[in-house]
Design a protein around this motif. Structure first.
Motif, mmCIF file in Angstrom:
data_model
loop_
_atom_site.group_PDB
_atom_site.id
_atom_site.type_symbol
_atom_site.label_atom_id
_atom_site.label_comp_id
_atom_site.label_asym_id
_atom_site.label_seq_id
_atom_site.Cartn_x
_atom_site.Cartn_y
_atom_site.Cartn_z
ATOM 1 N N GLY A 121 91.560 -42.978 48.817
ATOM 2 C CA GLY A 121 90.253 -42.356 48.821
ATOM 3 C C GLY A 121 89.749 -42.060 47.422
ATOM 4 N N PRO A 122 88.650 -41.293 47.328
ATOM 5 C CA PRO A 122 88.042 -41.005 46.016
ATOM 6 C C PRO A 122 89.046 -40.367 45.058
ATOM 7 C CG PRO A 122 86.606 -40.292 47.798
ATOM 8 C CD PRO A 122 87.908 -40.657 48.443
ATOM 9 N N SER A 123 88.960 -40.756 43.791
ATOM 10 C CA SER A 123 89.885 -40.244 42.773
ATOM 11 C C SER A 123 89.092 -39.758 41.567
ATOM 12 C CB SER A 123 90.865 -41.348 42.349
ATOM 13 O OG SER A 123 91.659 -40.924 41.257
ATOM 14 N N ALA A 124 89.574 -38.693 40.968
ATOM 15 C CA ALA A 124 88.941 -38.148 39.765
ATOM 16 C C ALA A 124 89.512 -38.763 38.493
ATOM 17 C CB ALA A 124 89.130 -36.633 39.723
ATOM 18 N N THR A 125 90.431 -39.724 38.636
ATOM 19 C CA THR A 125 91.086 -40.299 37.459
ATOM 20 C C THR A 125 90.092 -41.050 36.581
ATOM 21 O OG1 THR A 125 93.187 -40.532 38.621
ATOM 22 C CG2 THR A 125 92.874 -41.894 36.663
ATOM 23 N N ASP A 126 90.101 -40.718 35.330
ATOM 24 C CA ASP A 126 89.328 -41.427 34.307
ATOM 25 C C ASP A 126 90.287 -41.658 33.153
ATOM 26 O OD1 ASP A 126 87.465 -42.551 32.660
ATOM 27 O OD2 ASP A 126 86.356 -40.701 32.261
ATOM 28 N N ALA A 127 90.983 -42.790 33.178
ATOM 29 C CA ALA A 127 92.055 -43.045 32.219
ATOM 30 C C ALA A 127 91.523 -43.054 30.798
ATOM 31 C CB ALA A 127 92.733 -44.381 32.527
ATOM 32 N N PRO A 128 92.295 -42.494 29.844
ATOM 33 C CA PRO A 128 91.864 -42.500 28.441
ATOM 34 C C PRO A 128 91.844 -43.922 27.894
ATOM 35 C CG PRO A 128 94.132 -41.747 28.620
ATOM 36 C CD PRO A 128 93.610 -41.858 30.019
ATOM 37 N N PRO A 129 91.064 -44.188 26.840
ATOM 38 C CA PRO A 129 90.995 -45.541 26.283
ATOM 39 C C PRO A 129 92.322 -45.972 25.685
ATOM 40 C CG PRO A 129 89.893 -43.981 24.837
ATOM 41 C CD PRO A 129 90.211 -43.247 26.103
ATOM 42 N N GLY A 130 92.632 -47.266 25.798
ATOM 43 C CA GLY A 130 93.834 -47.821 25.208
ATOM 44 C C GLY A 130 93.608 -48.220 23.761
ATOM 45 N N PRO A 131 94.657 -48.694 23.083
ATOM 46 C CA PRO A 131 94.548 -49.036 21.662
ATOM 47 C C PRO A 131 93.465 -50.067 21.364
ATOM 48 C CG PRO A 131 96.840 -48.964 22.337
ATOM 49 C CD PRO A 131 96.035 -48.852 23.583
ATOM 50 N N LEU A 132 93.373 -51.125 22.194
ATOM 51 C CA LEU A 132 92.394 -52.174 21.911
ATOM 52 C C LEU A 132 90.977 -51.644 22.037
ATOM 53 C CD1 LEU A 132 91.967 -55.099 21.188
ATOM 54 C CD2 LEU A 132 92.091 -55.677 23.619
ATOM 55 N N GLU A 133 90.728 -50.838 23.052
ATOM 56 C CA GLU A 133 89.402 -50.254 23.217
ATOM 57 C C GLU A 133 89.074 -49.310 22.069
ATOM 58 O OE1 GLU A 133 86.897 -47.538 26.460
ATOM 59 O OE2 GLU A 133 88.897 -48.303 26.948
ATOM 60 N N ILE A 134 90.059 -48.525 21.642
ATOM 61 C CA ILE A 134 89.845 -47.617 20.501
ATOM 62 C C ILE A 134 89.483 -48.409 19.252
ATOM 63 C CG2 ILE A 134 90.985 -45.995 18.933
ATOM 64 C CD1 ILE A 134 92.628 -45.038 21.327
ATOM 65 N N LEU A 135 90.226 -49.503 18.991
ATOM 66 C CA LEU A 135 89.953 -50.322 17.809
ATOM 67 C C LEU A 135 88.552 -50.916 17.864
ATOM 68 C CD1 LEU A 135 93.143 -52.388 16.897
ATOM 69 C CD2 LEU A 135 91.834 -50.897 15.403
ATOM 70 N N HIS A 136 88.186 -51.517 18.995
ATOM 71 C CA HIS A 136 86.862 -52.128 19.120
ATOM 72 C C HIS A 136 85.765 -51.099 18.872
ATOM 73 C CE1 HIS A 136 87.162 -56.305 20.104
ATOM 74 N NE2 HIS A 136 88.042 -56.108 21.070
ATOM 75 N N THR A 137 85.902 -49.935 19.501
ATOM 76 C CA THR A 137 84.872 -48.901 19.366
ATOM 77 C C THR A 137 84.780 -48.403 17.934
ATOM 78 O OG1 THR A 137 85.304 -48.218 21.649
ATOM 79 C CG2 THR A 137 84.069 -46.691 20.253
ATOM 80 N N ALA A 138 85.927 -48.159 17.303
ATOM 81 C CA ALA A 138 85.928 -47.647 15.936
ATOM 82 C C ALA A 138 85.326 -48.656 14.965
ATOM 83 C CB ALA A 138 87.353 -47.292 15.507
#
Length: 452
Positions: free
Chosen positions: A180-197
């Motif tokens: 059912g519905p979940s409140a999980t919002d996983a933190p960004p991983g290393p690759l996502e952090i690098l791309h964003t930065a």
């Protein structure tokens, strides 16, 4: 803040609290299982998972749902952080029943409160999402797809009125079968952090981040570094010893571990890249020589055999300067924070007094400004002082001798002394820039003067 209570601590009342909250939240199966179990076993069921033998005679829901803790909560100002609990089954359900109590003349709040699930890390914590809870009635929310680890809840409100107090109860359970519905919002991983930065630092598209196929835990920052306005080696201090400069085909790349990316974070990477780009440009020759030193012999299957530089032209000056330095070392070690077994290293080595007579005076090289502290290394394995620094200086000595010959410079002349001195100072700047993070007193190479 009211003291937390648990079934382990108070027995019957807390057990009844669990049953009430579960019943009100619609968890009829669990309520039924607890209610039909003999009273002597109830507390034990809540404290730990049942044994295999006990599970066979109990409703299956008790095997799937493990009670973690039950507690009261009382929040007079903003937030409350729960105890730490361990998640091993991939999901948790939080059931809470809390309402605002009026304890003074101002009106009480009617706003919802929120609960954030946070995984505790060795250095930084990671948030796994926030869920809203309506006050004044029991509410259940769940988080799924959770990695195993230690977690805590942060229960917070927008209320800053000390006379409006959120009071209630909370129960936390874990299960491997939540749907059912979940409140999980996983933190960004290393690759996502690098791309964003990189994107926020204004360095895309000339820079990009790609996972290294050889190791999923290593990421590669690649691109046209000069046109991006910074040096490849300037990225190393951002990530520390977890970053290295190397080659993929004809491209210069910086390899960095995912752990280091998560430790530094998006804001740290963005700030570091902006600062690196804003600094005075390092001589492009330093980049080339650093790259050469790192990659040289990389294709060899055994230890690289590099030619040694020619022997010094004279003898005695370095030994005399060393005798003078011996009387200064302890004071320098104290100022640099070098402990027993560490090294007080001459940034421009004393051997240049014999190798290139007249270029430097002994007093210059024994001055504190030419000292670098190196922490204790493994016995007989001095990777920094006895290996990497030695390798870089030997490379410079070979290059200086070759260039002197090519230019036809005569030792002792003003032109010769100026050229060799600036080349040696450039070498010191390179070592400070690349290896300065490993010295006991951090050094940078931003105030150097390029050699001709």
């Amino acid at each position: 803040m009211r003291a937390a209570t648990t079934p382990e601590a108070v027995g019957g009342p807390a057990l009844e609290q669990v049953r009430r909250l579960q019943r009100q939240a619609g968890n009829a199966a669990v309520t039924r299982a607890v209610g039909t179990t003999p009273s002597a076993q109830r507390l034990e069921l809540l404290k730990r998972p049942p044994s295999a033998a006990a599970a066979a005679s109990m409703p299956s829901v008790m095997v799937m749902r493990e009670h973690l803790f039950a507690s009261t909560l009382e929040i007079a100002r903003r937030l409350l952080i729960s105890r730490t609990f361990r998640v091993t089954q991939g999901g948790i359900r939080v059931t809470a029943d809390a309402a605002y109590e009026r304890r003074g003349t101002p009106e009480v709040s009617s706003d919802d409160y929120r609960i954030t699930l946070t995984q505790e890390g060795l250095i930084f914590d990671s948030e796994y999402g926030t869920a809203a809870f309506a006050q004044g009635r029991p509410v259940s929310r769940q988080w799924t797809d959770l990695p195993e680890g230690d977690y805590h809840l942060t229960i917070f409100t927008n209320n800053t009125n000390p006379y409006a107090v959120l009071v209630g109860d909370i129960v936390v359970e874990q299960s491997a079968g939540l749907t059912g519905p979940s409140a999980t919002d996983a933190p960004p991983g290393p690759l996502e952090i690098l791309h964003t930065a990189l994107d926020l630092a204004g360095l895309v598209p000339v820079l990009g981040a790609l996972p290294d196929a050889a190791n999923a835990g290593i990421y590669v920052i690649e691109g046209d570094f000069p046109n991006a306005g910074l040096s490849a080696v300037a990225i190393i201090p951002i990530f520390g010893e977890a970053a290295t400069v190397g080659k993929i085909g004809a491209r210069t790349v910086v390899r960095v571990s995912g752990e280091a990316v998560e430790r530094v974070g998006r804001e740290g990477i963005e700030t570091g890249l902006r600062q690196a780009r804003a600094r005075p440009r390092i001589d492009p020759g330093i980049d080339a020589r650093v790259e050469q030193g790192i990659i040289e012999g990389a294709a060899s299957t055994g230890p690289a055999r590099r030619p040694r530089p020619a022997a010094p032209t004279t003898r005695g000056a370095a030994a005399s300067a060393r005798a003078t330095f011996d009387g200064l070392r302890d004071g320098y070690a104290h100022r640099l924070g070098v402990t027993s077994g560490g090294q007080v290293h001459h940034a421009v080595e004393l051997q240049v007094l014999d190798r290139y007579p007249g270029v430097f005076a002994a007093a210059e090289l024994n001055d504190f400004t030419n000292m670098r502290g190196i922490a204790t290394e493994l016995a007989s394995r001095q990777q920094l002082h006895g290996s990497k620094v030695r390798e870089v200086w030997n490379r410079h000595y070979r290059a200086i001798d070759a260039e002197v010959g090519a230019r036809g410079l005569t030792p002792g002349t003003t032109e010769y002394n100026q050229f060799v001195r600036q080349y040696l100072e450039s070498g010191r700047a390179e070592i400070d820039h690349v290896l300065g993070q490993f010295f006991t007193e951090y050094r940078s190479a931003l105030d150097w003067t390029p050699r001709p």
